[in-house]
Each structure stands twice: as C-alpha cells, then as structure tokens.
Write a protein that holds these residues in place. Sequence first.
Motif, mmCIF file in Angstrom:
data_model
loop_
_atom_site.group_PDB
_atom_site.id
_atom_site.type_symbol
_atom_site.label_atom_id
_atom_site.label_comp_id
_atom_site.label_asym_id
_atom_site.label_seq_id
_atom_site.Cartn_x
_atom_site.Cartn_y
_atom_site.Cartn_z
ATOM 1 N N SER A 12 -6.709 2.060 6.137
ATOM 2 C CA SER A 12 -7.264 1.379 4.982
ATOM 3 C C SER A 12 -8.526 2.022 4.478
ATOM 4 O O SER A 12 -8.978 1.746 3.386
ATOM 5 C CB SER A 12 -7.528 -0.096 5.334
ATOM 6 N N THR A 13 -9.147 2.924 5.262
ATOM 7 C CA THR A 13 -10.386 3.556 4.836
ATOM 8 C C THR A 13 -10.210 5.037 4.590
ATOM 9 O O THR A 13 -11.122 5.723 4.161
ATOM 10 C CB THR A 13 -11.475 3.333 5.903
ATOM 11 N N GLY A 14 -9.066 5.635 4.894
ATOM 12 C CA GLY A 14 -8.856 7.062 4.730
ATOM 13 C C GLY A 14 -8.513 7.437 3.317
ATOM 14 O O GLY A 14 -8.567 6.652 2.397
ATOM 15 N N THR A 15 -8.158 8.690 3.110
ATOM 16 C CA THR A 15 -7.769 9.162 1.785
ATOM 17 C C THR A 15 -6.427 9.845 1.882
ATOM 18 O O THR A 15 -5.975 10.236 2.958
ATOM 19 C CB THR A 15 -8.809 10.147 1.218
ATOM 20 N N ASN A 16 -5.793 10.040 0.736
ATOM 21 C CA ASN A 16 -4.523 10.764 0.699
ATOM 22 C C ASN A 16 -4.672 12.058 -0.088
ATOM 23 O O ASN A 16 -3.740 12.522 -0.720
ATOM 24 C CB ASN A 16 -3.424 9.894 0.090
ATOM 25 N N TYR A 17 -5.857 12.624 -0.048
ATOM 26 C CA TYR A 17 -6.100 13.878 -0.754
ATOM 27 C C TYR A 17 -5.147 14.963 -0.266
ATOM 28 O O TYR A 17 -4.599 15.743 -1.050
ATOM 29 C CB TYR A 17 -7.550 14.311 -0.557
ATOM 30 N N LYS A 76 0.821 -1.207 0.000
ATOM 31 C CA LYS A 76 0.000 0.000 0.000
ATOM 32 C C LYS A 76 0.857 1.261 0.000
ATOM 33 O O LYS A 76 0.463 2.289 -0.556
ATOM 34 C CB LYS A 76 -0.929 -0.022 1.208
ATOM 35 N N LEU A 77 2.053 1.174 0.604
ATOM 36 C CA LEU A 77 2.961 2.319 0.561
ATOM 37 C C LEU A 77 3.427 2.587 -0.860
ATOM 38 O O LEU A 77 3.483 3.733 -1.311
ATOM 39 C CB LEU A 77 4.157 2.060 1.479
ATOM 40 N N VAL A 78 3.755 1.523 -1.601
ATOM 41 C CA VAL A 78 4.172 1.681 -3.002
ATOM 42 C C VAL A 78 3.044 2.279 -3.829
ATOM 43 O O VAL A 78 3.254 3.173 -4.659
ATOM 44 C CB VAL A 78 4.615 0.319 -3.583
ATOM 45 N N GLU A 79 1.820 1.807 -3.592
ATOM 46 C CA GLU A 79 0.672 2.317 -4.334
ATOM 47 C C GLU A 79 0.429 3.791 -4.019
ATOM 48 O O GLU A 79 0.127 4.595 -4.918
ATOM 49 C CB GLU A 79 -0.560 1.478 -3.978
ATOM 50 N N LEU A 80 0.589 4.176 -2.753
ATOM 51 C CA LEU A 80 0.408 5.563 -2.355
ATOM 52 C C LEU A 80 1.444 6.464 -3.009
ATOM 53 O O LEU A 80 1.123 7.526 -3.551
ATOM 54 C CB LEU A 80 0.505 5.658 -0.831
ATOM 55 N N LYS A 81 2.716 6.061 -2.984
ATOM 56 C CA LYS A 81 3.777 6.857 -3.615
ATOM 57 C C LYS A 81 3.521 7.035 -5.092
ATOM 58 O O LYS A 81 3.725 8.117 -5.657
ATOM 59 C CB LYS A 81 5.135 6.188 -3.385
ATOM 60 N N LYS A 82 3.081 5.962 -5.753
ATOM 61 C CA LYS A 82 2.815 6.032 -7.189
ATOM 62 C C LYS A 82 1.716 7.042 -7.495
ATOM 63 O O LYS A 82 1.836 7.852 -8.412
ATOM 64 C CB LYS A 82 2.427 4.647 -7.707
ATOM 65 N N GLN A 83 0.651 7.048 -6.691
ATOM 66 C CA GLN A 83 -0.453 7.959 -6.960
ATOM 67 C C GLN A 83 -0.051 9.403 -6.694
ATOM 68 O O GLN A 83 -0.424 10.308 -7.420
ATOM 69 C CB GLN A 83 -1.667 7.580 -6.115
#
Length: 609
Positions: free
Chosen positions: A564-569, A535-542
């Motif tokens: 797992s339910t939050g956002t990275n807006y 999930k860290l890799v996916e977050l960095k990519k986005q």
Amino acid sequence: MVKGFFAHLKQRPITVKTKLIGYTMLVVVPVFLFCLVYKHQAEEVLKEKAGKLIVESVGLSSSWLDEVLSGAVRISAATGSDRVVTQYILSQQGTLADFEEIINTREAAERLEDILNTETRVTSIWIYLPQQGKVLSTEFGLYQLQDIEALKWIKEKALHNEMQAWIYPTKDLLLAKGLLDITGLKKSPQNVTFIRILPGVGTDQLPVIIGTTYHKFSIEALLHEVSEKTKTTIYLYNQSNKLVNSIGVDKNKGSVQWKSQQSRDYFFSKDRLITFSTSELTGWKIVASAPIENYMGGLSLLNWLIISFLFIVLLLSLYSARALTKGIHRPLKQLLNHFKSIEQGDLAVRMDYKKKDEFGVVAEGFNQMATTQENLIRSVYEERIAKQQAELNFLTSQINPHFLYNTLGALYSMAKRVDATLAQALISMSRLFRFSLTDGNDMITVKESMDTISYYIYLLNIRNPHKYVLETFIEPDAQMCKVPKLIIQPIVENSVKHGIEKTNRLGQITITVTVLSNDLLIMISDNGIGMSKEKLVELKKQIKESPKQKKTMNKPEIEGLGDSTGTNYALINIYKRLQLKYGDDFQFTIGSEFGKGTTVTFRLKKEIE
C-alpha cells in the motif's frame, strides 16, 4: 466511370479557396438543421399542450358523468334494501288474494315514488318480476310482459353474466320487446338505464332485476358542453367498446381507432388529435377527436420566420465566402509563391504586403526569415557540433565497467583469505554487475537472466539468512532464448520489497519459462501479501494508460505490487519498454489475491541467440 472521377479528384488536391468557400457554406447546414429541429420541437410542444388541455377537459367530463349517474346507483341500492319493496317482491313469489295483491302493489309503488323523489336526475325506478311476467314502474305503473324476450336480452346483451350493467339507448334495445322503461311507449329508446340483479330472490334462470333510468338528453347535454369547450367531436363508447353516440361537427365521419393506443391518454392519428377517458362508474369511454390545425395557429408564422432566417443566413454566407477568399486566399497564394522562390535558391525575394493585419505580420516575418536564412543554417550546424561534443564528454565521464570488475576481483582475492562467505558475496555482486552492465547489449539469454536473479537472491539471504527461496522451471529449449535485459529482475525485486517483506512467512519466488510455438511464456510468482481486487484494477489501468502520457511520468500514488505504500514505477517502465520493443505483439498480465501473493506473466516473441 465513377472510379475514374474519384481518381481524378485525388490527383487534383482541393485548393484553399475552395475550402474557404466550402467551410463558409457549411454554416448554412447546421442552421438549416437547427431550424428543422426547432420547427419539429415547436410542433411537438404545441401538440403536447393541446393534448394535455383536452385530456384534462375530457377527464373532467368523465368525472362529471360519474357524478351524474352515481344517483342511479344510490337509488338502486336504496330500493333493493327497502323493507316494503322487499316484502312486495317476496309476496309475489307466493299466492295472494286479489285485494292483498292490490294493497301490496300500491304500497310498493308509493314507496318507489318516495325513493325516486330523493334523486332529481333519476326519471324512473322499475322492478322486473320474471315469474309473474310483470314490471312495477314509477313511470308506467304495473304492466304485464307478453314473453320473456326482455329477460333474455338483458341477460345476453347487457349483463353478460355480471350482477349489474349500464344500458345506453340503441336500436338493439328494441329486442327487449315490451319492457317499456327501456324501450319506451313509441319504441324509441330515450333512457339511460342502470340495472342490477337483486340477490336472495328469484332464481338464476329467472332473476329479479331492479332498474333506474335517466333521460338521455342529460348525458348528451354534458357531451355537448365538452365538445363546445374543447372544439372537438365527442364519441361515446359503451362498456363493450361499441359506439353509441357522437356529438360535434365531424360526428358523421364514424368512430375513431383509439384502442390501439394504450401508453397515454392522447395520441395523434394522421391529422387529428385523439384523447379519451374512461368512466370508472360505467366503464364507458369518452373519446374526443379534433383536427391538429386547430391548435397550430402560430405555426404558420413560425414557418415564415424560419424561411426568412435561412435566406438571410445564406446571403451572409455567400458574402463571407467572397470576403474570406479575397482577404485570405490571395495573400496566402503570394506567400506560397515566395516560398517556392526560396526553395529554388532565391534568398533575395521579399513580400510586398502593406496591410497591418495578421498577414502583414506574416509578411514581415517572411522577409526577416529570408534575410537571416544563411545565418540560421550556420547556427544549426554549430549547434549540432556542440551537441555531439557534449554527448562525447558525457560518455567519457561515465564509470568504466572494467575498472569496477577489476576492483571487485581484487576484493574477492583478498576476501578469500579472510572469509569464504564474504568472498562468495563479492563474486556474486561482481557477476550481478557484469550482467547489469553488459556492453551496450539490450538483449540477454534466459539463462543469463536466471543467473543474475540467483546472485540477487543469494545476496538477499546473506542479509536475512534462509528468508528467500528461488525455484525455477526452465524448459531446455528456453535456456538460450533472448529476452530484453532487466525485465524479470525488477519483478523479483518488487516481489521481495513490496510483497514478501510485508509478511512473516518464508518467502518463495517461482519462475517458469515455457516455449509455446513461436512465443516465450514467462511467469513470476510470489507468496507475498498480494493486493485487493480494487487496487489490482487500479494498477492495471495505470499501467495500460501510462504509455499514452506525453509528460514526464511521476511516481504513482496508488498501491504498488502487493504494498500500500510502494510504487509501480518499475512495472510501468517494463511495460513501456516491451511496447517499444514489440509494439502490440506481446502480452503482459498481473494477477494477485490479498494475503496469498502475486503473479506476473509475460508472453513475448521467441528469439534465439
């Protein structure tokens, strides 16, 4: 001189007419390349088919050869295991009376004849008895050898320290001297021979050897058949990779170099197709060689068709270039001249184009544009004025920050008389709002940012007493450095909401600000729930890809910072703001480990107040 030529080309831009002609002629280039590739592929396909066909034929001939010669192996085995023959060989190692030797020899010879009759292709069976210097043969009877040169040749040239070997008739067989079954009566070897040492009798220096022979023409007939069917020249190599026979139209050209190719059963050498197959029984190699042109019968027709096709494409390209120049370049040039007239202020100019094609639509649109030019200019100015008025109305409708500060100040004065904790909460909220609503300033000092976060943590602890601990390590030189507003606080809020609140432990947030030469290093760490590696890799990519997106950004559906339910807006927004502010001259990294926490690091250009 060359530089001057290219400089001249840059000063004179390429016209549309030249481009149209060039683009049209470019059609010939891919067609030409396609034809070359197609021709090459056609050649390869024909070569591959020819190679596989001949490989199959040569491989079949190798199997036939093994089948023909396998009888010699069976006869040799039968001879070596026969009781009468074995007793005869053993008796020759002792001393017998003359009549006993004659009887034993006759019985052994009759037994060899019986064994020979079981295999029609085998022409003779012979046994070499080196201690007596004798050979018992079904073809030549019992005869005496004058010396041991035959044994010496067999051991050095044929056996090579092996127990068995195949001998193809060559000139060096004459070194076997008086061994008639190999050399022949006229010293013209015509037999293919299988020899093997009979174990258990004789000695290492003087072994007993059993031989079975074929007439050479049986092998040559097989090679002739293969040569005629495949239209190739056949070369036969013995187990020592020495050429022993060649059959076909090109047999006088010498041997072929096949040993350098080991990756497959066929290859191409200059203008010839070479295939080979190895006999599993004898170790001999059957090599077939044929001119490639024998299998390229349809290639000449293909070449003629390709040349004709290229010529037709070239003519069509020339015609298309002329048609495009006449149909596109001329009206385009007329349109360009009319635009220049409008730029000079002549709004009365019109295009006279009668055709009902796309340029007719363009001409009609141009004429309408010239007619409405004045109205369009007026409408643009009106629109700008309306937009400015709307923006002014929007700004005046916003909440007055001073009103908010004064209201909170009044509530604070009232709360001091009632509850000190409530009063402290109100003053903390007032200061938090004051920093958030700075008078249009986009940059604040590190100290101001830390104060804002302290007020935020204080308000959180009112809701959850003693739940959150804030530790700050700020270098003195970093206190008055400026950073963009609201880049640290959202990270702290994410740490609380999506990290610490998902655990039962005491929440600890650590902020470190260090000056590194001309840069400012900011680290925000928490002991929240963290996140997995995936999930860290996916977050960095986005986060990295989000600034490239042109459309309005929706809330991501992947895991937020430790949740797992939050956002990275917020993270995406911070990254975009830093990119707009610093371009590529900044660093933004995220590190996290599930169950231990998350660390966000900024490295920004140092700015002093």
